[in-house]
Design a protein around this motif. Structure first.
Motif, PDB file in Angstrom:
ATOM      1  N   LYS A 102       0.825  -1.207   0.000  1.00 58.58           N
ATOM      2  CA  LYS A 102       0.000   0.000   0.000  1.00 58.58           C
ATOM      3  C   LYS A 102       0.866   1.267   0.000  1.00 58.58           C
ATOM      4  O   LYS A 102       2.040   1.244   0.369  1.00 58.58           O
ATOM      5  N   LEU A 103       0.241   2.362  -0.434  1.00 55.49           N
ATOM      6  CA  LEU A 103       0.879   3.675  -0.462  1.00 55.49           C
ATOM      7  C   LEU A 103       0.026   4.625   0.363  1.00 55.49           C
ATOM      8  O   LEU A 103      -1.197   4.707   0.158  1.00 55.49           O
ATOM      9  N   TYR A 104       0.630   5.329   1.303  1.00 53.21           N
ATOM     10  CA  TYR A 104      -0.081   6.221   2.206  1.00 53.21           C
ATOM     11  C   TYR A 104       0.562   7.601   2.245  1.00 53.21           C
ATOM     12  O   TYR A 104       1.743   7.764   1.935  1.00 53.21           O
ATOM     13  N   THR A 105      -0.238   8.586   2.653  1.00 51.19           N
ATOM     14  CA  THR A 105       0.319   9.848   3.124  1.00 51.19           C
ATOM     15  C   THR A 105       0.094   9.935   4.622  1.00 51.19           C
ATOM     16  O   THR A 105      -0.894   9.407   5.148  1.00 51.19           O
ATOM     17  N   ILE A 151       1.779  13.029  18.432  1.00 56.82           N
ATOM     18  CA  ILE A 151       1.469  13.717  17.182  1.00 56.82           C
ATOM     19  C   ILE A 151       0.101  13.259  16.674  1.00 56.82           C
ATOM     20  O   ILE A 151      -0.115  12.058  16.483  1.00 56.82           O
ATOM     21  N   PRO A 152      -0.834  14.168  16.432  1.00 57.49           N
ATOM     22  CA  PRO A 152      -2.151  13.779  15.915  1.00 57.49           C
ATOM     23  C   PRO A 152      -2.106  13.593  14.396  1.00 57.49           C
ATOM     24  O   PRO A 152      -2.777  14.291  13.634  1.00 57.49           O
ATOM     25  N   GLY A 153      -1.301  12.642  13.968  1.00 57.56           N
ATOM     26  CA  GLY A 153      -1.090  12.424  12.544  1.00 57.56           C
ATOM     27  C   GLY A 153      -2.346  11.966  11.831  1.00 57.56           C
ATOM     28  O   GLY A 153      -3.141  11.195  12.371  1.00 57.56           O
ATOM     29  N   VAL A 154      -2.533  12.452  10.604  1.00 58.53           N
ATOM     30  CA  VAL A 154      -3.669  12.064   9.766  1.00 58.53           C
ATOM     31  C   VAL A 154      -3.129  11.225   8.622  1.00 58.53           C
ATOM     32  O   VAL A 154      -2.390  11.710   7.770  1.00 58.53           O
ATOM     33  N   VAL A 155      -3.497   9.948   8.595  1.00 57.33           N
ATOM     34  CA  VAL A 155      -2.964   8.995   7.624  1.00 57.33           C
ATOM     35  C   VAL A 155      -4.044   8.634   6.616  1.00 57.33           C
ATOM     36  O   VAL A 155      -5.174   8.313   7.001  1.00 57.33           O
ATOM     37  N   LYS A 156      -3.724   8.707   5.334  1.00 55.49           N
ATOM     38  CA  LYS A 156      -4.683   8.380   4.272  1.00 55.49           C
ATOM     39  C   LYS A 156      -4.066   7.382   3.297  1.00 55.49           C
ATOM     40  O   LYS A 156      -2.895   7.501   2.930  1.00 55.49           O
ATOM     41  N   GLU A 157      -4.901   6.429   2.881  1.00 55.35           N
ATOM     42  CA  GLU A 157      -4.459   5.499   1.846  1.00 55.35           C
ATOM     43  C   GLU A 157      -4.548   6.199   0.482  1.00 55.35           C
ATOM     44  O   GLU A 157      -5.545   6.827   0.154  1.00 55.35           O
ATOM     45  N   VAL A 158      -3.469   6.051  -0.295  1.00 57.62           N
ATOM     46  CA  VAL A 158      -3.427   6.597  -1.647  1.00 57.62           C
ATOM     47  C   VAL A 158      -3.648   5.494  -2.677  1.00 57.62           C
ATOM     48  O   VAL A 158      -4.408   5.651  -3.626  1.00 57.62           O
ATOM     49  N   ARG A 159      -2.969   4.363  -2.487  1.00 64.06           N
ATOM     50  CA  ARG A 159      -3.148   3.193  -3.338  1.00 64.06           C
ATOM     51  C   ARG A 159      -3.124   1.948  -2.465  1.00 64.06           C
ATOM     52  O   ARG A 159      -2.483   1.924  -1.414  1.00 64.06           O
ATOM     53  N   GLY A 160      -3.797   0.879  -2.945  1.00 65.95           N
ATOM     54  CA  GLY A 160      -3.983  -0.310  -2.123  1.00 65.95           C
ATOM     55  C   GLY A 160      -3.031  -1.439  -2.394  1.00 65.95           C
ATOM     56  O   GLY A 160      -3.050  -2.448  -1.674  1.00 65.95           O
ATOM     57  N   SER A 161      -2.161  -1.313  -3.416  1.00 66.76           N
ATOM     58  CA  SER A 161      -1.267  -2.427  -3.744  1.00 66.76           C
ATOM     59  C   SER A 161      -0.162  -1.965  -4.692  1.00 66.76           C
ATOM     60  O   SER A 161      -0.195  -0.832  -5.190  1.00 66.76           O
ATOM     61  N   HIS A 203      -1.467  16.593  -6.413  1.00 66.25           N
ATOM     62  CA  HIS A 203      -1.683  17.078  -5.048  1.00 66.25           C
ATOM     63  C   HIS A 203      -2.434  16.018  -4.254  1.00 66.25           C
ATOM     64  O   HIS A 203      -3.516  15.578  -4.655  1.00 66.25           O
ATOM     65  N   ALA A 204      -1.846  15.570  -3.164  1.00 63.69           N
ATOM     66  CA  ALA A 204      -2.333  14.389  -2.452  1.00 63.69           C
ATOM     67  C   ALA A 204      -3.735  14.598  -1.898  1.00 63.69           C
ATOM     68  O   ALA A 204      -4.024  15.605  -1.235  1.00 63.69           O
ATOM     69  N   ASN A 205      -4.603  13.615  -2.168  1.00 69.49           N
ATOM     70  CA  ASN A 205      -5.992  13.669  -1.706  1.00 69.49           C
ATOM     71  C   ASN A 205      -6.524  12.249  -1.573  1.00 69.49           C
ATOM     72  O   ASN A 205      -7.516  11.873  -2.194  1.00 69.49           O
ATOM     73  N   GLY A 206      -5.843  11.437  -0.779  1.00 67.89           N
ATOM     74  CA  GLY A 206      -6.284  10.065  -0.564  1.00 67.89           C
ATOM     75  C   GLY A 206      -6.296   9.277  -1.857  1.00 67.89           C
ATOM     76  O   GLY A 206      -5.428   9.442  -2.725  1.00 67.89           O
ATOM     77  N   THR A 207      -7.290   8.428  -2.011  1.00 66.52           N
ATOM     78  CA  THR A 207      -7.365   7.578  -3.199  1.00 66.52           C
ATOM     79  C   THR A 207      -7.692   8.362  -4.465  1.00 66.52           C
ATOM     80  O   THR A 207      -7.568   7.832  -5.575  1.00 66.52           O
ATOM     81  N   ALA A 208      -8.089   9.610  -4.339  1.00 68.75           N
ATOM     82  CA  ALA A 208      -8.339  10.454  -5.504  1.00 68.75           C
ATOM     83  C   ALA A 208      -7.052  11.054  -6.072  1.00 68.75           C
ATOM     84  O   ALA A 208      -7.084  11.689  -7.127  1.00 68.75           O
ATOM     85  N   THR A 209      -5.944  10.837  -5.411  1.00 69.85           N
ATOM     86  CA  THR A 209      -4.659  11.359  -5.880  1.00 69.85           C
ATOM     87  C   THR A 209      -4.300  10.747  -7.227  1.00 69.85           C
ATOM     88  O   THR A 209      -4.363   9.525  -7.400  1.00 69.85           O
ATOM     89  N   THR A 210      -3.941  11.569  -8.192  1.00 65.26           N
ATOM     90  CA  THR A 210      -3.517  11.067  -9.494  1.00 65.26           C
ATOM     91  C   THR A 210      -2.025  10.755  -9.476  1.00 65.26           C
ATOM     92  O   THR A 210      -1.232  11.492  -8.880  1.00 65.26           O
ATOM     93  N   ILE A 211      -1.669   9.655 -10.117  1.00 68.70           N
ATOM     94  CA  ILE A 211      -0.269   9.257 -10.218  1.00 68.70           C
ATOM     95  C   ILE A 211       0.028   8.903 -11.672  1.00 68.70           C
ATOM     96  O   ILE A 211      -0.656   8.059 -12.252  1.00 68.70           O
ATOM     97  N   GLN A 212       1.023   9.544 -12.240  1.00 69.28           N
ATOM     98  CA  GLN A 212       1.396   9.297 -13.622  1.00 69.28           C
ATOM     99  C   GLN A 212       2.806   8.722 -13.671  1.00 69.28           C
ATOM    100  O   GLN A 212       3.746   9.319 -13.147  1.00 69.28           O
ATOM    101  N   SER A 213       2.946   7.571 -14.317  1.00 69.73           N
ATOM    102  CA  SER A 213       4.271   6.992 -14.512  1.00 69.73           C
ATOM    103  C   SER A 213       5.009   7.766 -15.595  1.00 69.73           C
ATOM    104  O   SER A 213       4.485   7.996 -16.693  1.00 69.73           O
ATOM    105  N   LEU A 214       6.232   8.171 -15.296  1.00 73.05           N
ATOM    106  CA  LEU A 214       7.059   8.902 -16.253  1.00 73.05           C
ATOM    107  C   LEU A 214       8.151   8.031 -16.850  1.00 73.05           C
ATOM    108  O   LEU A 214       8.913   8.495 -17.698  1.00 73.05           O
TER     109      LEU A 214
END
Length: 311
Positions: free
Chosen positions: A214-217, A228-238, A274-285
């Motif tokens: 998984k990938l998190y912020t 620390i009141p950290g806020v953790v979000k999943e970006v990708r599941g695998s 711009h990170a926004n949980g699972t809505a974050t776009t990721i482009q392979s370069l």
């Protein structure tokens, strides 16, 4: 006494608990329709070689290598550096470039500083100062430096082998640097690699790959007490478990990310929106040119360079 110029110029839906981060490579696939929004971006990837040299490789968004050079030779003993935080560099009032940042060698933390001619070369005024022992229990190290016209914030993060993330304020006064633990958060035992992607006056954010794939912020507020009141979000599941090292630089309103697979000595570039949980776009370069065989990687950041703004 070293005389250098002052550096720099003037819980929502989808949030998961950090406790969930506890714990066959499949390459991460491009997802979403992200682009670099026309931005011309590059990333200055630093490394400590097996011979203790400081190296710089610069890559563009086409994954081509723009430069590859040794900035300074024999900064550290051969084969001793285990972890390095971001290294900052830039012009000084005495001429040439200054370079500074912390590393862990064996069980000890060291602060590094030295001068070279502009662009690198013969080293002068080198100081590799032992801070203290007990650092063999940490498996990640980075520092967030935010400079304004009147202040400079230096916040150091280190991940303990028990999964606790520690935050320290770093203060320099009259040539003496001190550190104070200002917070911690447990639950990060499943983290495989992590890198800063955002720095503000109120929080820092890390991007983290997990042994589960998984990938998190993790957004870490600077206020809020010792826990620390950290806020953790999943970006990708695998598919992200194959990367042992991450380096990130700002790119548009997102992040240019180099993910390194040390099993194959390969690096892959991504534009992370711009990170926004699972809505974050990721482009392979694409696969970054060359091989990645050095033991330790980090970001080179200019004293006057743009702060990370990926979340």
């Amino acid at each position: 006494m070293i005389k250098w110029a002052r550096y720099g110029g003037a819980v929502a839906a989808g949030v998961v608990s950090a406790a969930l981060l506890g714990g066959g490579f499949a390459a991460a696939q491009p997802t979403g329709g992200a682009s670099t929004s026309g931005a011309t971006c590059s990333i200055k990837v630093g490394s400590v070689t097996a011979g203790g040299d400081h190296r710089l490789q610069t890559f563009g968004t086409d994954a081509a290598k723009i430069e590859d050079k040794i900035v300074a030779k024999d900064i550290y003993p051969d084969g001793q550096v285990r972890l390095s935080a971001t290294m900052r560099f830039g012009a000084t009032e005495v001429g040439g470039d200054a370079h500074t940042g912390p590393v862990i060698m064996g069980s000890s933390l060291y602060d590094t500083s030295y001068l070279t001619p502009a662009g690198g070369g013969t080293v002068s005024q080198k100081q590799v100062t032992r801070v203290g022992g007990g650092w063999d229990v940490y498996r990640s190290l980075d520092r967030s430096t935010v400079v304004t016209a009147t202040t400079q914030r230096d916040t150091e993060y280190s991940l303990h082998t028990d999964g606790t993330l520690y935050r320290r304020n770093v203060v320099s006064k009259d040539g003496v640097t001190s550190r104070q633990v200002t917070g911690w958060q447990s639950g990060y035992s499943g983290v495989k690699a992590m890198t800063l992607i955002s720095q503000t006056s109120t929080y820092d954010t890390f991007l983290m790959t997990m042994t589960s794939g998984k990938l998190y912020t993790a957004r870490l507020p600077l206020a809020g007490g010792q826990v620390i009141p950290g806020v953790v979000k999943e970006v990708r599941g695998s598919t992200w478990q194959g990367f042992e090292s991450l380096v990130a630089a700002p790119c548009g309103d997102g992040t240019l990310l180099l993910a390194i697979d040390k099993d194959s000595d390969s690096g892959y570039l991504y534009h992370v929106g711009h990170a926004n949980g699972t809505a974050t776009t990721i482009q392979s370069l694409g696969k970054a040119a060359g091989s990645f065989t050095d033991p330790t990687y980090f970001l080179w950041k200019n004293f006057t360079g743009q702060d990370l703004n990926g979340e």
